[in-house]
Scaffold this motif. Structure first.
Motif, mmCIF file in Angstrom:
data_model
loop_
_atom_site.group_PDB
_atom_site.id
_atom_site.type_symbol
_atom_site.label_atom_id
_atom_site.label_comp_id
_atom_site.label_asym_id
_atom_site.label_seq_id
_atom_site.Cartn_x
_atom_site.Cartn_y
_atom_site.Cartn_z
ATOM 1 N N ASP A 21 55.914 70.144 48.574
ATOM 2 C CA ASP A 21 54.629 70.217 49.274
ATOM 3 C C ASP A 21 53.897 68.878 49.284
ATOM 4 O O ASP A 21 53.051 68.648 50.151
ATOM 5 N N GLY A 22 54.229 68.007 48.331
ATOM 6 C CA GLY A 22 53.564 66.716 48.262
ATOM 7 C C GLY A 22 54.206 65.638 49.096
ATOM 8 O O GLY A 22 53.736 64.489 49.102
ATOM 9 N N MET A 23 55.239 65.974 49.853
ATOM 10 C CA MET A 23 55.975 64.970 50.613
ATOM 11 C C MET A 23 55.468 64.804 52.042
ATOM 12 O O MET A 23 56.124 64.166 52.858
ATOM 13 N N PHE A 24 54.288 65.328 52.361
ATOM 14 C CA PHE A 24 53.842 65.272 53.755
ATOM 15 C C PHE A 24 53.555 63.843 54.213
ATOM 16 O O PHE A 24 53.716 63.521 55.391
ATOM 17 N N LEU A 25 53.166 62.952 53.296
ATOM 18 C CA LEU A 25 52.971 61.553 53.690
ATOM 19 C C LEU A 25 54.311 60.839 53.865
ATOM 20 O O LEU A 25 54.423 59.907 54.664
ATOM 21 N N ALA A 28 55.209 61.561 57.311
ATOM 22 C CA ALA A 28 54.538 60.635 58.222
ATOM 23 C C ALA A 28 55.230 59.278 58.230
ATOM 24 O O ALA A 28 55.392 58.646 59.286
ATOM 25 N N ALA A 29 55.671 58.815 57.051
ATOM 26 C CA ALA A 29 56.391 57.544 56.973
ATOM 27 C C ALA A 29 57.728 57.631 57.703
ATOM 28 O O ALA A 29 58.177 56.669 58.336
ATOM 29 N N LEU A 30 58.372 58.779 57.608
ATOM 30 C CA LEU A 30 59.627 59.003 58.321
ATOM 31 C C LEU A 30 59.421 58.859 59.828
ATOM 32 O O LEU A 30 60.229 58.239 60.532
ATOM 33 N N PHE A 56 64.315 63.080 48.779
ATOM 34 C CA PHE A 56 63.701 63.354 50.076
ATOM 35 C C PHE A 56 64.378 62.549 51.180
ATOM 36 O O PHE A 56 64.749 63.093 52.228
ATOM 37 N N TRP A 57 64.548 61.253 50.959
ATOM 38 C CA TRP A 57 65.068 60.391 52.014
ATOM 39 C C TRP A 57 66.553 60.608 52.259
ATOM 40 O O TRP A 57 67.038 60.426 53.378
ATOM 41 N N ILE A 66 71.268 55.085 49.814
ATOM 42 C CA ILE A 66 69.939 55.328 49.261
ATOM 43 C C ILE A 66 69.899 54.793 47.842
ATOM 44 O O ILE A 66 70.696 55.208 46.993
ATOM 45 N N VAL A 67 68.977 53.858 47.568
ATOM 46 C CA VAL A 67 68.883 53.262 46.235
ATOM 47 C C VAL A 67 67.442 53.292 45.758
ATOM 48 O O VAL A 67 66.498 53.357 46.548
ATOM 49 N N ALA A 68 67.275 53.243 44.451
ATOM 50 C CA ALA A 68 65.946 53.265 43.848
ATOM 51 C C ALA A 68 65.274 51.903 43.981
ATOM 52 O O ALA A 68 65.932 50.864 44.109
#
Length: 270
Positions: A21-25, A28-30, A56-57, A66-68
């Motif tokens: 639920d906290g990934m909505f920003l 937007a970045a996506l 997420f990504w 995908i890397v940290a």
């Protein structure tokens, strides 16, 4: 040695508690990332994505590496034609170092895109909490990371060695019932306070009560809910290549500006 801004271990713990639920920003970045890619008349075959929220990504860019966003990014030199740094640059202790590593990972004429929080993010919360803490305790503790201004970002891209740098911004406004629901959302994003100099003891309830009153007085929406701003800054740059447009040498122009504009040239007065 300068003390780092971000407590890396605390940041990792905050991110581990982030929820869907906290990934909505990040959503937007996506959208911002995809919009920039749609503007480029070029296909990419070896993409890499740097982020603090790899799960997420990875759902949205399954074909990318995908890397940290570690201090040393796990990308080999000249191994990618696209590198995206997503929603993590604002926590970097060495943002220029992050940009330089991304540039080195790009092949010539490779594209770099970053999306991160900018200086207007949570400006309302920053003001309300700051005023409340001073009023209640007589002091002020670090609560929100110092975020970059847009005018500084083009210079960072140039320092990192990118050509054709561009920095732009968009601001999203979200409404909340009260300050406590806003702070719950910040925790769900994995963006709670991870500053190395943060207060290490619980904040008095009176600070938050006063901050709520100040927030409601200064930043209430017509609906009566509280407005919260989230500024997304978008950086783009290219790994240098001879095929890219090059600036002319000073003094090499063959046409006067007045002639190009079709106006008479007037000398300046002494």
């Amino acid at each position: 040695m300068t003390k780092p801004m971000t407590d890396i271990r605390a940041l990792a713990a905050r991110r581990a508690r982030a929820t869907a639920d906290g990934m909505f920003l990040h959503e937007a970045a996506l959208t911002e990332l995809q919009d920039r890619l749609d503007m480029v008349n070029k296909s990419f075959t070896d993409a890499a994505l740097v982020t603090g929220h790899t799960g997420f990504w990875a759902q949205h860019y399954a074909g990318a590496k995908i890397v940290a966003d570690a201090e040393t990014i796990d990308l080999a030199p000249q191994s990618h034609d696209l590198v995206a740094h997503m929603m993590a640059l604002h926590w970097a202790n060495d943002p220029v170092g992050q940009l330089i590593q991304c540039r080195r990972a790009l092949r010539p004429d490779g594209l770099f895109i970053a999306v991160s929080f900018g200086g207007d993010t949570l400006q309302e919360l920053r003001r309300a909490l700051g005023e409340a803490e001073i009023a209640v305790t007589g002091g002020l503790s670090p609560r929100i990371a110092p975020l970059p201004e847009l005018r500084d970002l083009g210079g960072l891209l140039q320092r990192a060695g990118f050509s054709l740098p561009v920095a732009d911004t968009t601001t999203l406004t979200v409404e909340y019932r009260d300050i406590w629901h806003l702070m719950l959302d910040i925790r769900a994003m994995g963006e709670a306070n991870a500053l190395a100099t943060r207060l290490r003891q619980p904040t008095r309830r009176a600070v938050f009560d006063h901050a709520q009153a100040l927030y409601a007085h200064h930043f209430a929406a017509p609906s009566g809910r509280l407005r919260a701003s989230f500024e997304l800054q978008v950086l783009t740059g290219w790994a240098p290549d001879a095929s890219q447009p090059q600036p002319l040498r000073p003094g090499s122009a063959k046409t006067r500006l007045a002639d190009a504009l079709g106006i008479p040239e007037k000398p300046l007065r002494d």
